[in-house]
Design a protein around this motif. Structure first.
Motif, PDB file in Angstrom:
ATOM      1  N   PRO A 146       4.408  -5.068  -3.739  1.00  8.52           N
ATOM      2  CA  PRO A 146       5.320  -4.154  -3.588  1.00  8.52           C
ATOM      3  C   PRO A 146       6.495  -4.538  -2.510  1.00  8.52           C
ATOM      4  CG  PRO A 146       3.301  -3.661  -2.332  1.00  8.52           C
ATOM      5  CD  PRO A 146       3.208  -5.174  -2.926  1.00  8.52           C
ATOM      6  N   ARG A 147       7.514  -3.806  -2.904  1.00  9.64           N
ATOM      7  CA  ARG A 147       8.505  -3.851  -1.830  1.00  9.64           C
ATOM      8  C   ARG A 147       9.296  -5.197  -1.496  1.00  9.64           C
ATOM      9  NH1 ARG A 147       7.232  -0.382   2.937  1.00  9.64           N
ATOM     10  NH2 ARG A 147       5.042  -1.531   2.693  1.00  9.64           N
ATOM     11  N   LEU A 148      10.130  -6.130  -2.498  1.00 16.18           N
ATOM     12  CA  LEU A 148      10.364  -7.464  -2.008  1.00 16.18           C
ATOM     13  C   LEU A 148      11.230  -7.542  -0.806  1.00 16.18           C
ATOM     14  CD1 LEU A 148      10.932  -8.805  -5.795  1.00 16.18           C
ATOM     15  CD2 LEU A 148       9.060  -9.071  -4.155  1.00 16.18           C
ATOM     16  N   THR A 187     -14.607  -3.313   3.190  1.00 11.43           N
ATOM     17  CA  THR A 187     -14.539  -4.629   2.422  1.00 11.43           C
ATOM     18  C   THR A 187     -14.033  -4.658   1.057  1.00 11.43           C
ATOM     19  OG1 THR A 187     -16.420  -6.349   1.654  1.00 11.43           O
ATOM     20  CG2 THR A 187     -17.013  -3.895   1.601  1.00 11.43           C
ATOM     21  N   HIS A 188     -14.239  -5.753   0.286  1.00  8.44           N
ATOM     22  CA  HIS A 188     -13.612  -5.917  -1.042  1.00  8.44           C
ATOM     23  C   HIS A 188     -14.700  -6.059  -1.927  1.00  8.44           C
ATOM     24  CE1 HIS A 188      -9.507  -5.085  -0.379  1.00  8.44           C
ATOM     25  NE2 HIS A 188      -9.386  -6.218   0.341  1.00  8.44           N
ATOM     26  N   LYS A 189     -15.989  -6.441  -1.261  1.00  7.40           N
ATOM     27  CA  LYS A 189     -16.955  -7.156  -1.991  1.00  7.40           C
ATOM     28  C   LYS A 189     -18.165  -5.711  -2.257  1.00  7.40           C
ATOM     29  CE  LYS A 189     -16.302 -11.813  -0.390  1.00  7.40           C
ATOM     30  NZ  LYS A 189     -16.125 -12.117   0.902  1.00  7.40           N
ATOM     31  N   GLY A 209       5.898  -9.493   7.437  1.00  6.53           N
ATOM     32  CA  GLY A 209       4.980  -9.239   8.525  1.00  6.53           C
ATOM     33  C   GLY A 209       4.370  -7.847   8.291  1.00  6.53           C
ATOM     34  N   THR A 210       5.107  -6.840   7.684  1.00  9.78           N
ATOM     35  CA  THR A 210       4.676  -5.490   7.645  1.00  9.78           C
ATOM     36  C   THR A 210       3.735  -5.323   6.140  1.00  9.78           C
ATOM     37  OG1 THR A 210       6.451  -4.858   5.999  1.00  9.78           O
ATOM     38  CG2 THR A 210       6.737  -4.649   8.424  1.00  9.78           C
ATOM     39  N   LEU A 211       3.574  -6.393   5.606  1.00  5.23           N
ATOM     40  CA  LEU A 211       2.832  -6.381   4.314  1.00  5.23           C
ATOM     41  C   LEU A 211       1.265  -6.444   4.619  1.00  5.23           C
ATOM     42  CD1 LEU A 211       3.901  -8.883   1.622  1.00  5.23           C
ATOM     43  CD2 LEU A 211       4.363  -6.824   1.933  1.00  5.23           C
ATOM     44  N   SER A 212       0.183  -5.691   3.719  1.00 13.40           N
ATOM     45  CA  SER A 212      -1.146  -5.628   4.138  1.00 13.40           C
ATOM     46  C   SER A 212      -1.520  -7.091   3.928  1.00 13.40           C
ATOM     47  CB  SER A 212      -1.654  -4.445   3.250  1.00 13.40           C
ATOM     48  OG  SER A 212      -1.946  -5.446   1.868  1.00 13.40           O
ATOM     49  N   GLY A 213      -2.746  -7.353   4.541  1.00 11.54           N
ATOM     50  CA  GLY A 213      -3.161  -8.669   4.627  1.00 11.54           C
ATOM     51  C   GLY A 213      -3.367  -9.308   3.053  1.00 11.54           C
ATOM     52  N   GLY A 214      -3.862  -8.247   2.137  1.00 11.43           N
ATOM     53  CA  GLY A 214      -3.883  -9.055   0.825  1.00 11.43           C
ATOM     54  C   GLY A 214      -2.574  -9.325   0.212  1.00 11.43           C
ATOM     55  N   ASN A 215      -1.678  -8.526   0.502  1.00 13.19           N
ATOM     56  CA  ASN A 215      -0.376  -8.754  -0.042  1.00 13.19           C
ATOM     57  C   ASN A 215       0.519 -10.216   0.388  1.00 13.19           C
ATOM     58  OD1 ASN A 215      -0.303  -6.844  -2.178  1.00 13.19           O
ATOM     59  ND2 ASN A 215       0.285  -5.252  -0.585  1.00 13.19           N
ATOM     60  N   GLU A 272      -8.070  -1.141  -2.877  1.00 12.27           N
ATOM     61  CA  GLU A 272      -7.409  -2.343  -3.293  1.00 12.27           C
ATOM     62  C   GLU A 272      -6.415  -2.789  -2.246  1.00 12.27           C
ATOM     63  OE1 GLU A 272      -5.523  -0.948  -7.363  1.00 12.27           O
ATOM     64  OE2 GLU A 272      -6.576  -3.034  -7.737  1.00 12.27           O
ATOM     65  N   ASN A 273      -5.783  -4.008  -2.419  1.00  6.95           N
ATOM     66  CA  ASN A 273      -4.613  -4.415  -1.202  1.00  6.95           C
ATOM     67  C   ASN A 273      -3.819  -3.544  -1.033  1.00  6.95           C
ATOM     68  OD1 ASN A 273      -5.360  -7.464  -2.811  1.00  6.95           O
ATOM     69  ND2 ASN A 273      -5.941  -6.972  -0.754  1.00  6.95           N
ATOM     70  N   GLY A 274      -3.466  -2.966   0.042  1.00  4.41           N
ATOM     71  CA  GLY A 274      -2.383  -2.269   0.480  1.00  4.41           C
ATOM     72  C   GLY A 274      -2.736  -0.708  -0.021  1.00  4.41           C
ATOM     73  N   ALA A 275      -4.074  -0.165  -0.110  1.00  4.33           N
ATOM     74  CA  ALA A 275      -4.400   0.785  -0.326  1.00  4.33           C
ATOM     75  C   ALA A 275      -4.552   1.751   0.795  1.00  4.33           C
ATOM     76  CB  ALA A 275      -5.952   1.229  -0.917  1.00  4.33           C
ATOM     77  N   GLY A 276      -4.380   1.247   2.107  1.00  2.00           N
ATOM     78  CA  GLY A 276      -3.961   2.071   3.326  1.00  2.00           C
ATOM     79  C   GLY A 276      -5.258   2.234   4.138  1.00  2.00           C
ATOM     80  N   LYS A 277      -6.267   1.305   3.802  1.00  2.00           N
ATOM     81  CA  LYS A 277      -7.543   1.128   4.797  1.00  2.00           C
ATOM     82  C   LYS A 277      -7.127   0.805   6.173  1.00  2.00           C
ATOM     83  CE  LYS A 277      -9.181  -2.203   2.075  1.00  2.00           C
ATOM     84  NZ  LYS A 277      -7.959  -2.360   1.379  1.00  2.00           N
ATOM     85  N   SER A 278      -6.495  -0.345   6.298  1.00  2.00           N
ATOM     86  CA  SER A 278      -6.216  -0.895   7.804  1.00  2.00           C
ATOM     87  C   SER A 278      -5.270   0.320   8.325  1.00  2.00           C
ATOM     88  CB  SER A 278      -5.701  -2.076   7.586  1.00  2.00           C
ATOM     89  OG  SER A 278      -6.250  -3.189   7.166  1.00  2.00           O
ATOM     90  N   THR A 279      -4.465   0.890   7.666  1.00  2.00           N
ATOM     91  CA  THR A 279      -3.640   1.858   8.372  1.00  2.00           C
ATOM     92  C   THR A 279      -4.523   3.147   9.046  1.00  2.00           C
ATOM     93  OG1 THR A 279      -1.736   1.023   6.894  1.00  2.00           O
ATOM     94  CG2 THR A 279      -1.564   3.155   8.191  1.00  2.00           C
ATOM     95  N   LEU A 280      -5.343   3.368   7.841  1.00  2.00           N
ATOM     96  CA  LEU A 280      -6.119   4.658   8.489  1.00  2.00           C
ATOM     97  C   LEU A 280      -6.955   4.349   9.844  1.00  2.00           C
ATOM     98  CD1 LEU A 280      -6.962   7.461   7.631  1.00  2.00           C
ATOM     99  CD2 LEU A 280      -8.864   6.443   6.227  1.00  2.00           C
TER     100      LEU A 280
HETATM  101  N1  LIG Z   1       3.575  -1.544  10.396  1.00  2.00           N
HETATM  102  C1  LIG Z   1       3.884  -1.394   9.163  1.00  2.00           C
HETATM  103  N2  LIG Z   1       5.230  -1.258   8.772  1.00  2.00           N
HETATM  104  C2  LIG Z   1       5.490  -0.944   7.514  1.00  2.00           C
HETATM  105  N3  LIG Z   1       4.611  -0.885   6.417  1.00  2.00           N
HETATM  106  C3  LIG Z   1       3.432  -1.098   6.793  1.00  2.00           C
HETATM  107  C4  LIG Z   1       3.125  -1.416   8.125  1.00  2.00           C
HETATM  108  N4  LIG Z   1       1.647  -1.644   8.078  1.00  2.00           N
HETATM  109  C5  LIG Z   1       1.273  -1.295   6.903  1.00  2.00           C
HETATM  110  N5  LIG Z   1       2.175  -0.865   5.970  1.00  2.00           N
HETATM  111  C6  LIG Z   1       2.262  -0.762   4.474  1.00  2.00           C
HETATM  112  O1  LIG Z   1       1.130   0.356   4.391  1.00  2.00           O
HETATM  113  C7  LIG Z   1       0.324   0.123   3.029  1.00  2.00           C
HETATM  114  C8  LIG Z   1      -0.945   0.017   3.405  1.00  2.00           C
HETATM  115  O2  LIG Z   1      -1.216  -1.192   4.168  1.00  2.00           O
HETATM  116  P1  LIG Z   1      -2.757  -1.395   4.560  1.00  2.00           P
HETATM  117  O3  LIG Z   1      -2.616  -2.604   5.830  1.00  2.00           O
HETATM  118  O4  LIG Z   1      -3.208  -0.119   5.345  1.00  2.00           O
HETATM  119  O5  LIG Z   1      -3.613  -1.850   3.487  1.00  2.00           O
HETATM  120  P2  LIG Z   1      -5.021  -2.181   3.310  1.00  2.00           P
HETATM  121  O6  LIG Z   1      -5.624  -1.088   2.613  1.00  2.00           O
HETATM  122  O7  LIG Z   1      -5.630  -2.660   4.682  1.00  2.00           O
HETATM  123  O8  LIG Z   1      -4.796  -3.805   2.385  1.00  2.00           O
HETATM  124  P3  LIG Z   1      -5.460  -4.974   2.562  1.00  2.00           P
HETATM  125  O9  LIG Z   1      -6.957  -4.769   1.865  1.00  2.00           O
HETATM  126  O10 LIG Z   1      -4.746  -5.856   1.764  1.00  2.00           O
HETATM  127  O11 LIG Z   1      -5.920  -5.345   3.712  1.00  2.00           O
HETATM  128  C9  LIG Z   1       0.976  -1.360   2.643  1.00  2.00           C
HETATM  129  O12 LIG Z   1       1.888  -1.072   1.609  1.00  2.00           O
HETATM  130  C10 LIG Z   1       1.637  -1.941   3.504  1.00  2.00           C
HETATM  131  O13 LIG Z   1       2.712  -2.966   3.428  1.00  2.00           O
END
Ligand SMILES: Nc1ncnc2c1ncn2[C@@H]1O[C@H](COP(=O)(O)OP(=O)(O)OP(=O)(O)O)[C@@H](O)[C@H]1O
Ligand SMILES: [Mg+2]
Lengths: 304, 528
Positions: free
Chosen positions: B410-412, B211-213, B417-423, B53-61
């Protein structure tokens, strides 16, 4: 009339030389995404260091080397401020300018009336004997030829080599450059210092060839004209030559008018290059922004 | 509702010949654990889908894998050898290439220059002949054609993506990471991408695909790893799972049944809210422009604009919002001619926008979620002269809105700029629908949203419609348009090439018109 034209063209080439060096330097820095308003200061640093070195050694070539070093060192301060410390580029550049103005005025004071060995004239064998043209284009000091040769050289390096590509990439999108495995910080350091070295050469030409003396604040805003010229030239080294020549010609014309005793206030004449800059900015400043390296937009417009 | 098997599920499908192995990857940002002890294995010649899901951490990984972020703990090994990836250049040297969620191309550069940036052993002189030759090779092998001299800003999203993939291939990458690559593609382009990816897999490339699809996952992946809240939920082979199973793994034990919207019947004499009358705009710098476009959206109606990105949709949006003044024609809002109005005035007139490029045009990335939420509604949230803002009350109001709408952010208090794309997309939906606009112009409203959030967003849009708002949805996702819209307008090359009541047309017909007709085989209709 023809005599005037001759004097303006020849004088324009000479007066345009320091402006061209400074403009080319600024083009390099800005293509890497860094605005250096400190060029004015780097020119002064170069002029002062070059003059002092020449005064002591009586060797203008050593003076030129010292000028390049001084200009590069001054700009290194700017690079450290904006790249490493992420300071505001505009503020850092202005601070550097005032710092250099102060330091060179202080250090240069004992040298104000000193006489030096100027950079020698270098008539190109053969070419300089051509009537009219030879005298206009091929009887200058070495720094003049250097400037006009440097412009195409820089263009070639920026456009056709991997270093130029890397530099331009950093100036457009540092994040992309980073993802491509480049080091934006190192490239920006190199670009700003290279720009500073060129500004130092601009100073060397001023004090060692053009005026052949040291006067405090002798750059007289040429650094700022260079910053404006970069915009007219749309960040292009070859177009910088045109701009530098136009400004050089205005400086030369101003001298000619004064020398011929035309009844125009000298204060007004002194203003003309700067008025020209303002007019140019009004006419082209906005429309030419499309060519601006993307990363610079965050400096000028506050957006990324 | 079925229950998820158990955590042991991934044990029975370990791959033989692991090429890429991530072990115990942990990465935290201030206040959040984005990746927690993640294990991941991908074989040579395998496509692994990463779901979450959005914010699951895929992009970060994936950014950890690409050396963008340094993990707090964990190791990465390639072909059995541990590697240390401290920067993208380390990753590139290790043979890892990544296509980011937002493209990493330089718009002002030509395709050849962008490719050159990725070449590992680039000579001092840019050898455009050599680059061209490489491009020709790859074009014939994988069907990835690209014009070397075109500037990137002239290219469509799909073409830019092709350049991104070409970059990876010329850089010698053996591991390809694609972060939501299909979100910028038209349906027929997705099929094209999949063909390319399959050929690459058969050539021994290792591919990680986000992907989400679920349909795409089932179409392309060999195995699927699901992330939830920063941890691996499980890994399953494609041939042993179904879309339903995956949906359950994704969201845990929540109910994921599709909500069927209750669509209030439209009043027969609905007012027209937005009317675009014979509008033309010159195309410049590679943009499509508009020629003689007319359309209208009534109150209580969702009008859809279908079209491949770059066929005039963004110009249409800009004209409606007063950012671009048309060379010809008029725009009316409830019978008032707003053609020459400023954007501020139009927005104040009750128009909401979900822009094309949210991070650039929708939010101020440096401000917090809360601040961004009130940005467009200063009057509502900060009554009086504006000298004082009761942030605690504001936060409560926003939390209430989030509660109401069911789209969690999450986290108002953190910068957007630090939110995941979906958020980021969620924030915009909440803000713009929450304003109760008369007209909502929504570009790709669910781009980057996960399955649950997409449904929620659709519900919100339909609810707003039922409450009487006029909504204009611009999307490339035909499933979405068919699910949402009362009427469809199809765009191609800046003109309207068809207007349909949504019951009167099928996806194949619309797909054909979008792509200029003729290429029937290029787009295969969705099985759904
Ligand atoms: N540079 C950053 N600083 C602080 N928090 C971050 C940063 N990058 C990502 N996060 C947080 O880490 C979490 C995971 O983000 P990530 O971008 O990996 O999600 P995602 O799985 O790719 O989601 P999406 O499907 O919405 O793209 C989110 O809660 C995001 O807000
Ligand atoms: Mg992501």
């Amino acid at each position: 009339m023809l005599g005037l034209l001759y004097a303006v063209v020849g004088g324009g080439i000479r007066a345009g030389t320091p402006i061209l060096y400074a403009t080319l330097g600024e083009v390099i820095a800005e293509r890497a995404g860094i605005v250096n308003l400190g060029v004015e200061g780097a020119i002064l640093a170069g002029a002062c260091a070059g003059f002092i070195t020449t005064a002591h050694t009586q060797n203008p070539w050593l003076g030129i080397a010292a000028a390049a070093l001084a200009g590069g060192a001054a700009s290194l301060v700017h690079a450290f401020m904006v790249v490493t410390l992420r300071a505001n580029q505009i503020a850092s550049g202005l601070a550097l300018m005032f710092l250099c103005l102060g330091v060179t005025s202080f250090v240069g004071r004992p040298y104000v009336a000193v006489k030096i060995n100027a950079v020698p004239q270098l008539a190109i064998p053969g070419l300089s004997d051509i009537p009219v043209v030879g005298g206009l284009f091929f009887q200058h000091d070495a720094l003049v030829y250097g400037a006009y040769l440097l412009a195409p050289l820089i263009w070639i390096v920026l456009t056709f080599t991997k270093w130029g590509l890397a530099l331009r990439a950093v100036g457009e999108r540092p994040d992309v450059a980073f993802a491509a495995g480049l080091s934006p910080a190192a490239i920006q350091y190199a670009a700003v210092v290279a720009g500073g070295i060129l500004a130092g050469l601009a100073g060397a030409h001023l004090s060692l060839a053009y005026a052949r003396s040291w006067v405090e604040g002798m750059s007289n805003g040429r650094g700022f004209i260079a910053v404006a010229l970069v915009i007219f030239a749309t960040w292009h080294p070859l177009r910088s030559v045109v701009g530098a020549l136009v400004f050089g010609a205005v400086f030369a014309l101003q001298l000619q008018i004064q020398a011929r005793g035309v009844a125009l206030s000298p204060y007004f004449l002194d203003m003309t290059p700067y008025l020209l800059t303002l007019a140019g900015l009004l006419l082209w400043g906005r429309t030419r922004r499309y060519a601006m390296p993307e990363a610079l937009k965050s400096v000028f417009e506050g957006v990324t | 509702m079925r229950r998820l098997g158990s955590g042991a599920r991934h044990l029975d499908c370990s791959v033989t010949g692991v090429y890429l192995r991530l072990e115990g990857i942990t990465k935290s940002f201030p206040g959040i654990l984005a990746n927690s002890n993640i294990h991941l294995e991908v074989g040579r010649g395998e496509i692994l889908a990463l779901l979450g899901e959005n914010g699951a951490g895929k992009s970060t990984l994936m950014k950890v894998l690409y050396g963008f972020y340094r993990p707090d703990a964990g190791t990465i090994s390639i072909d059995g050898r541990p590697v240390v990836l401290d920067s993208p250049s380390d990753a590139i040297r290790a043979g890892i290439g990544m296509v980011f969620q937002s493209f990493m191309l330089i718009p002002a550069f030509s395709v050849a220059e962008n490719i050159a940036l990725a070449l590992p052993r680039l000579g001092v002189w840019l050898d455009s002949g050599q680059i061209r030759e490489r491009l020709r090779d790859l074009a014939s092998r994988y069907g990835l054609a690209a014009d070397a001299d075109a500037k990137v800003w002239q290219l469509s999203g799909g073409e830019q993506q092709r350049v991104e993939i070409l970059k990876l291939l010329v850089s010698g990458a053996r591991i390809l990471i694609l972060d939501e690559p299909t979100s910028v593609l038209a349906p027929h382009e997705v099929d094209g991408l999949f063909t390319v990816l399959r050929t690459l897999r058969d050539d021994g490339y290792t591919i990680v695909f986000i992907t989400h699809k679920l349909r795409e996952v089932m179409a392309i992946a060999d195995r699927i790893t699901v992330l939830r809240k920063g941890s691996v939920v499980g890994t399953v082979p494609r041939d042993g799972t179904s879309e339903e199973d995956l949906a359950e793994m994704l969201v845990g034990l929540r109910d994921v049944r599709a909500t069927s919207f209750s669509r209030a019947a439209q009043a027969s004499e609905a007012r027209t809210v937005l009317s675009v009358d014979d509008v033309s705009v010159r195309g410049e710098r590679g943009r499509a422009g508009l020629s003689h476009v007319s359309l209208h959206v009534d109150a209580g109606e969702i009008g859809g604009v279908a079209g491949v990105t770059g066929n005039g949709q963004s110009e249409l949006g800009e004209v409606v919002l007063g950012r671009l003044s048309p060379d010809h024609g008029h725009v009316y809002l409830e019978d008032v001619d707003v053609t020459r109005w400023s954007t501020a005035k139009i927005l104040a007139h009750g128009v909401g926008v979900i822009p094309e490029d949210p991070l650039r045009m929708g939010v101020a990335p440096g401000l917090t979620v809360t601040e961004n939420m009130v940005l467009n509604e200063r009057r509502r949230f900060m009554p009086g002269a504006g000298l004082y803002a009761d942030w605690r009350a504001i936060r409560r109001a926003i939390e209430a809105r989030i509660e109401n709408f069911g789209l969690a952010i999450p986290r108002l208090t953190l910068p957007v700029g630090t939110l995941s794309g979906g958020n980021v997309q969620r924030l915009l939906l909440l803000r713009e629908i929450g304003r109760r606009p008369k007209l909502l112009v929504a570009f790709y409203p669910t781009r980057g949203l996960d399955i649950a959030a997409t449904r929620m967003a659709h519900d919100l849009l339909v609810a707003a419609r039922n409450a009487g708002a006029a909504i204009l949805v611009v999307s490339e996702d035909l499933d979405e348009l068919f699910a949402l819209c009362d009427r469809l307008v199809v765009f191609s090359r800046g003109t309207v090439v068809g207007t349909f009541k949504s019951g009167d047309v099928d996806a194949v017909e619309v797909g054909l018109r979008m792509t200029g007709g003729g290429k029937r085989e290029a787009w295969s209709p969705s099985p759904a």
